[in-house]
Design a protein around this motif. Structure first.
Motif, PDB file in Angstrom:
ATOM      1  N   ALA A  73       0.806  -1.202   0.000  1.00  0.00           N
ATOM      2  CA  ALA A  73       0.000   0.000   0.000  1.00  0.00           C
ATOM      3  C   ALA A  73       0.848   1.265   0.000  1.00  0.00           C
ATOM      4  O   ALA A  73       0.319   2.358  -0.142  1.00  0.00           O
ATOM      5  CB  ALA A  73      -0.898   0.020   1.225  1.00  0.00           C
ATOM      6  N   ASN A  74       2.163   1.093   0.163  1.00  0.00           N
ATOM      7  CA  ASN A  74       3.051   2.251   0.240  1.00  0.00           C
ATOM      8  C   ASN A  74       2.564   3.248   1.287  1.00  0.00           C
ATOM      9  O   ASN A  74       2.592   4.458   1.079  1.00  0.00           O
ATOM     10  CB  ASN A  74       3.195   2.913  -1.131  1.00  0.00           C
ATOM     11  CG  ASN A  74       4.469   3.733  -1.220  1.00  0.00           C
ATOM     12  OD1 ASN A  74       5.400   3.534  -0.438  1.00  0.00           O
ATOM     13  ND2 ASN A  74       4.509   4.667  -2.149  1.00  0.00           N
ATOM     14  N   THR A  75       2.114   2.731   2.384  1.00  0.00           N
ATOM     15  CA  THR A  75       1.608   3.542   3.488  1.00  0.00           C
ATOM     16  C   THR A  75       2.629   3.530   4.619  1.00  0.00           C
ATOM     17  O   THR A  75       3.269   2.507   4.862  1.00  0.00           O
ATOM     18  CB  THR A  75       0.289   2.949   4.022  1.00  0.00           C
ATOM     19  OG1 THR A  75      -0.624   2.844   2.931  1.00  0.00           O
ATOM     20  CG2 THR A  75      -0.309   3.829   5.110  1.00  0.00           C
ATOM     21  N   VAL A  76       2.773   4.681   5.282  1.00  0.00           N
ATOM     22  CA  VAL A  76       3.738   4.799   6.369  1.00  0.00           C
ATOM     23  C   VAL A  76       3.014   4.748   7.701  1.00  0.00           C
ATOM     24  O   VAL A  76       1.983   5.410   7.883  1.00  0.00           O
ATOM     25  CB  VAL A  76       4.521   6.121   6.261  1.00  0.00           C
ATOM     26  CG1 VAL A  76       5.607   6.178   7.324  1.00  0.00           C
ATOM     27  CG2 VAL A  76       5.113   6.273   4.878  1.00  0.00           C
ATOM     28  N   TYR A  77       3.550   3.956   8.619  1.00  0.00           N
ATOM     29  CA  TYR A  77       3.024   3.893   9.980  1.00  0.00           C
ATOM     30  C   TYR A  77       4.161   4.255  10.924  1.00  0.00           C
ATOM     31  O   TYR A  77       5.164   3.534  10.980  1.00  0.00           O
ATOM     32  CB  TYR A  77       2.524   2.483  10.303  1.00  0.00           C
ATOM     33  CG  TYR A  77       1.392   2.021   9.415  1.00  0.00           C
ATOM     34  CD1 TYR A  77       0.075   2.370   9.704  1.00  0.00           C
ATOM     35  CD2 TYR A  77       1.643   1.252   8.286  1.00  0.00           C
ATOM     36  CE1 TYR A  77      -0.969   1.960   8.887  1.00  0.00           C
ATOM     37  CE2 TYR A  77       0.592   0.836   7.464  1.00  0.00           C
ATOM     38  CZ  TYR A  77      -0.707   1.190   7.768  1.00  0.00           C
ATOM     39  OH  TYR A  77      -1.728   0.796   6.950  1.00  0.00           O
ATOM     40  N   THR A  96      -4.636   1.421  11.635  1.00  0.00           N
ATOM     41  CA  THR A  96      -3.839   2.606  11.950  1.00  0.00           C
ATOM     42  C   THR A  96      -2.566   2.171  12.663  1.00  0.00           C
ATOM     43  O   THR A  96      -2.421   1.003  13.026  1.00  0.00           O
ATOM     44  CB  THR A  96      -4.599   3.577  12.882  1.00  0.00           C
ATOM     45  OG1 THR A  96      -4.643   2.998  14.190  1.00  0.00           O
ATOM     46  CG2 THR A  96      -6.013   3.846  12.379  1.00  0.00           C
ATOM     47  N   VAL A  97      -1.671   3.123  12.855  1.00  0.00           N
ATOM     48  CA  VAL A  97      -0.413   2.803  13.526  1.00  0.00           C
ATOM     49  C   VAL A  97      -0.663   2.227  14.922  1.00  0.00           C
ATOM     50  O   VAL A  97       0.138   1.436  15.433  1.00  0.00           O
ATOM     51  CB  VAL A  97       0.518   4.032  13.574  1.00  0.00           C
ATOM     52  CG1 VAL A  97      -0.039   5.110  14.491  1.00  0.00           C
ATOM     53  CG2 VAL A  97       1.926   3.630  14.022  1.00  0.00           C
ATOM     54  N   ASP A  98      -1.784   2.583  15.519  1.00  0.00           N
ATOM     55  CA  ASP A  98      -2.047   2.082  16.873  1.00  0.00           C
ATOM     56  C   ASP A  98      -2.283   0.573  16.908  1.00  0.00           C
ATOM     57  O   ASP A  98      -2.172  -0.040  17.974  1.00  0.00           O
ATOM     58  CB  ASP A  98      -3.223   2.839  17.490  1.00  0.00           C
ATOM     59  CG  ASP A  98      -2.849   4.291  17.771  1.00  0.00           C
ATOM     60  OD1 ASP A  98      -1.692   4.530  18.188  1.00  0.00           O
ATOM     61  OD2 ASP A  98      -3.677   5.185  17.536  1.00  0.00           O
ATOM     62  N   ASP A  99      -2.586  -0.016  15.758  1.00  0.00           N
ATOM     63  CA  ASP A  99      -2.698  -1.476  15.718  1.00  0.00           C
ATOM     64  C   ASP A  99      -1.333  -2.145  15.874  1.00  0.00           C
ATOM     65  O   ASP A  99      -1.250  -3.323  16.221  1.00  0.00           O
ATOM     66  CB  ASP A  99      -3.331  -1.923  14.397  1.00  0.00           C
ATOM     67  CG  ASP A  99      -4.805  -1.581  14.318  1.00  0.00           C
ATOM     68  OD1 ASP A  99      -5.535  -1.963  15.242  1.00  0.00           O
ATOM     69  OD2 ASP A  99      -5.216  -0.912  13.342  1.00  0.00           O
ATOM     70  N   PHE A 100      -0.278  -1.413  15.579  1.00  0.00           N
ATOM     71  CA  PHE A 100       1.076  -1.982  15.597  1.00  0.00           C
ATOM     72  C   PHE A 100       1.876  -1.591  16.840  1.00  0.00           C
ATOM     73  O   PHE A 100       3.050  -1.929  16.958  1.00  0.00           O
ATOM     74  CB  PHE A 100       1.836  -1.556  14.332  1.00  0.00           C
ATOM     75  CG  PHE A 100       1.136  -1.954  13.067  1.00  0.00           C
ATOM     76  CD1 PHE A 100       1.037  -3.292  12.707  1.00  0.00           C
ATOM     77  CD2 PHE A 100       0.558  -1.008  12.228  1.00  0.00           C
ATOM     78  CE1 PHE A 100       0.382  -3.681  11.535  1.00  0.00           C
ATOM     79  CE2 PHE A 100      -0.090  -1.379  11.064  1.00  0.00           C
ATOM     80  CZ  PHE A 100      -0.185  -2.721  10.713  1.00  0.00           C
TER      81      PHE A 100
END
Lengths: 211, 211, 211, 211, 211, 211
Positions: A127-131, B47-51
């Motif tokens: 997805a080329n998404t940044v987290y 979202t980042v909070d899942d990680f």
């Protein structure tokens, strides 16, 4: 008494050297290795010290430009994890220190922030998404297998990261070293990364690459 | 320009909800689970909070007879690790505290001793050999999959253990709870463990078992 | 004729010794073993006898306190299963005989009751729930990987159990032997199991443990 | 006659919808997906067209700056490969065309050069060693799982690459897109890659990144 | 007392319905299945009867031309094995009975001869070598994954075979049924097997094939 | 400068011969092989030529009765794929040529039709259902692991098939060769396949079988 039974059991499940497969397969680097890891050390010579690793207790040297040091306990360093599908490492980041962008081709990673405040993040491939998120002492973050991830110290004190992996030999590919720290010709690097020639030459110089 | 290319790439590898498989599969406990883990959360809602998981930063309550507390970040608690084959937990041991004998049926384990001094050990199944050692702050020890292991605090201060696992759901089977904390009839327990009746009844009482 | 074709095929897929990987990998215990099993015997020396095992036809000796005997056909005993992820064993239980509580760290197990009447059961780890049932001749029961299970003869005749496993080397950890049959110090055993000192000392004596 | 036997067999191994697990598990994207892939389509509705994919017969559009086009037949596009651990793609490279540096986090890759002359290469992670070679029509090259690799057309005619993968969903992470094509802040990119600000800003512009 | 500890433990590892992954994943065929098996039944509704299978105690009907009957306990019939990588079946062979040539695409097999005298054998793929032997009561033989194997009764009494598999759903492909028992056109069968037209038509008639 | 950092990194992740596990494990057939493949070649001696295979560029000889030729690039022929779980082969079919019915016990297969027009098909095991279709240049078809499949040229020109596999050593079992090309006694073949004696004797003669 139990002796006849014990004798039966011990015959069946005994662990004379190389006569049976055990719960573990401590690496013996003097023997051939294969796709699933190192050959197993003779179990008669295995001791508790094969299952314990001390070097993560020692802060690594961060007196370098990145202010970053790392100690790995992968199968080559820590023979007890061979074949068990897990390993661990310690990273130290001085104030302003950076764990440069990298991947582990063979494992997902979990970091536990033992000290300090950092930003941890990864770039999802498809997805080329940044987290990414600011992490504080005691926080945990997971990086999926094979995707680019990074950390950097945003606090005012050194940070220590304990990283665990779902492989005894996760491998590592640091993006900048892969691009600039070997003999991949500069013209190739430019073509496949879209970086311009001056930038590539400059960073080849920094990282000791040739070509 | 790159737009045509970008359009092509984005079509192929795009992550519209449930249209493609991604690098990760964040658990959605509202959907069915299967042998390989939970179903994946709609990636558009990830979202980042899942990680990221915060609860390991909080010392656990050790005000109990064992002087032991634990916080797990397995797939049910920490959805980001679902499908990635790793997980993590924090254990606290007060002075004299004990992590009772237990196994993880589905994973090997690596402990990192964040604070304190403990004895860590495991009993190898096949060879019925015991491996144990006193560990100090920063030491690492590995416990092979499925074998009985334990820890106890031998220092004069509380100890904190960070345990990582080679599974998103390692499971746990505490020996004493398995024997005495359920409705397995006492006569069965005696027969299959060789413990005497008085001992079984006493510990059934302690652990709340019946039968 | 087919000869040219046969020649081509035979060149491509021929099995000269160690020149190609085959459908099987019969264990050669004289070579190194690794995490995935033993090295493969030279296929030119493999015979049908590597794939056949006779010892399960022989009743085991149950003249012991447990009235229990077992014959295993795991990779160390039965080289043909190496690398194939399955193995088998025979257990005999005299009248009143018991298969003591144990786990297989590396495999799930299926029992087929060839003769007699027994109770078979297991203790699920996570939920600490017990599942047990009286089994009659011809019944099958499954024990999930790594969890404690047991059997005992409740009939008036001897019983014979054929147990198959999802690993060529399932391992075994008998709870009582793990606790009382080695040099794990008594004080450790008491601390991590909650058993009292007298009981531990008594069973250490029975099972030949020290410390 | 055989009818009683056939009846027996058909009862045991019949494939009424969702009553049995089959040799295959064609993806049904309308159902939940999990760590091991998509849920299975009702086998009664599976046809041969689920196992055949036509789009690789069509040359992809290479009218873009990279002179590169790709058509993937991964599980999301080609439901028949779901659960089978393999997939395939076609890449076209115009004269001078480039497959930019990228990784597949979840699979090793084999390329077969169907037309043209290219350079194919990869950068080994651990050793930071580069392996590349000019390939001609009919040559095959393998890229290990998770490591950076690339191809570019060095011939005077278009090139066509057939790439097969050891996963039904290998994923892809294009280095330049990961660095410059999303909202990863420029200051982060600089810090973790050592690229200078001007270069990052320029390429953020090219690839549509923000921040 | 232990109550605070027990409360902590039970919160962490409790098995409220679908709130946690357990040691097992009993098949729920009413939910979607995937590449790794069926979805899991709500653990609150799991009972010991999910882990026990009775039908192997019943001799199968061998009143057919093959004098062969079979009862399978694979995941579709025996939900408790779902996700555990093992399964079991019973085959009966009357005097002169035959288990026709077949493969299991997804599992290796171990047979235990519970009664009678048979010949068991398999054809190794790569080397095209045949391994067969007369087996007597209590003998065990292993058939590697995916290769053709067979058994037939050479004794003067009925024979009973207990077959265990390294998969919860091993699949089965009976060679004669595959060739003659479906709508694969006769001309295809002749072309790909070298059998002559008369033979194919005759056996199509016997096995109910069309085309 | 970076030198201290580079020194640290290179110590940790260096690839001195057999001192560390790498991204790859090029086969060294002079060392023992095991269930997961060949032992690894000393990485210091690995070159790019281990990862490139030329022989698929050469049309195979189809001057035989089947008008079929094949070149495999499995681990025994192409050492670079060892341990990576993929491999590839080229098949040529003259006009009227046939790839006879066969299975790959250890891998699913994807074919890409590089030239010509063929029928490709497979027989699903459990359901005994046939899936086949006429394929044109550029079409792709998947054959699930372990099931019988076939191809034959239905066009007026030669056909070339590129087949990729989800294993470095997929194995192959050609049905007719397995039945008629070895020393499996004719009486066995008749009994387990239902073919008549004359047919078996004729084909034993064609394929060089004895017995």
């Amino acid at each position: 008494m139990f002796l006849p039974l014990l004798f039966t059991i011990s015959l069946l499940f005994s662990s004379s050297a190389h006569a049976s497969l055990l719960d573990f397969c401590v690496a013996d680097p003097s023997l051939p290795d294969g796709p699933s890891g190192y050959s197993c050390k003779n179990p008669a010579q295995v001791t508790v010290d094969d299952f314990v690793y001390h070097a993560l207790s020692i802060p690594t040297n961060t007196s370098n430009l990145l202010k970053f040091g790392v100690t790995a306990a992968f199968a080559p360093q820590f023979p007890g994890v061979n074949g068990l599908g897990i390993s661990i490492a310690r990273a130290d980041l001085g104030v302003g220190g950076v764990v440069p962008l990298h991947t582990h081709p063979g494992a997902s990673e979990l970091i536990y922030l033992a000290e300090g405040t950092i930003v941890g993040g990864f770039i999802s491939g498809s997805a080329n998404t940044v987290y990414y998120k600011t992490l504080h002492k005691g926080d945990v973050m997971v990086f999926p297998q094979g995707v680019m991830h990074f950390q950097f110290n945003t606090g005012e004190t050194p940070a220590t990261v304990i990283a665990s992996f779902g492989s005894a030999n996760p491998g590592v590919q640091v993006t900048a070293f892969a691009l600039f720290g070997n003999n991949l010709p500069s013209s190739f690097v430019e073509k496949i990364t879209f970086l311009d020639e001056a930038e590539v030459r400059k960073l080849k110089g920094v990282f000791g690459g040739t070509g």
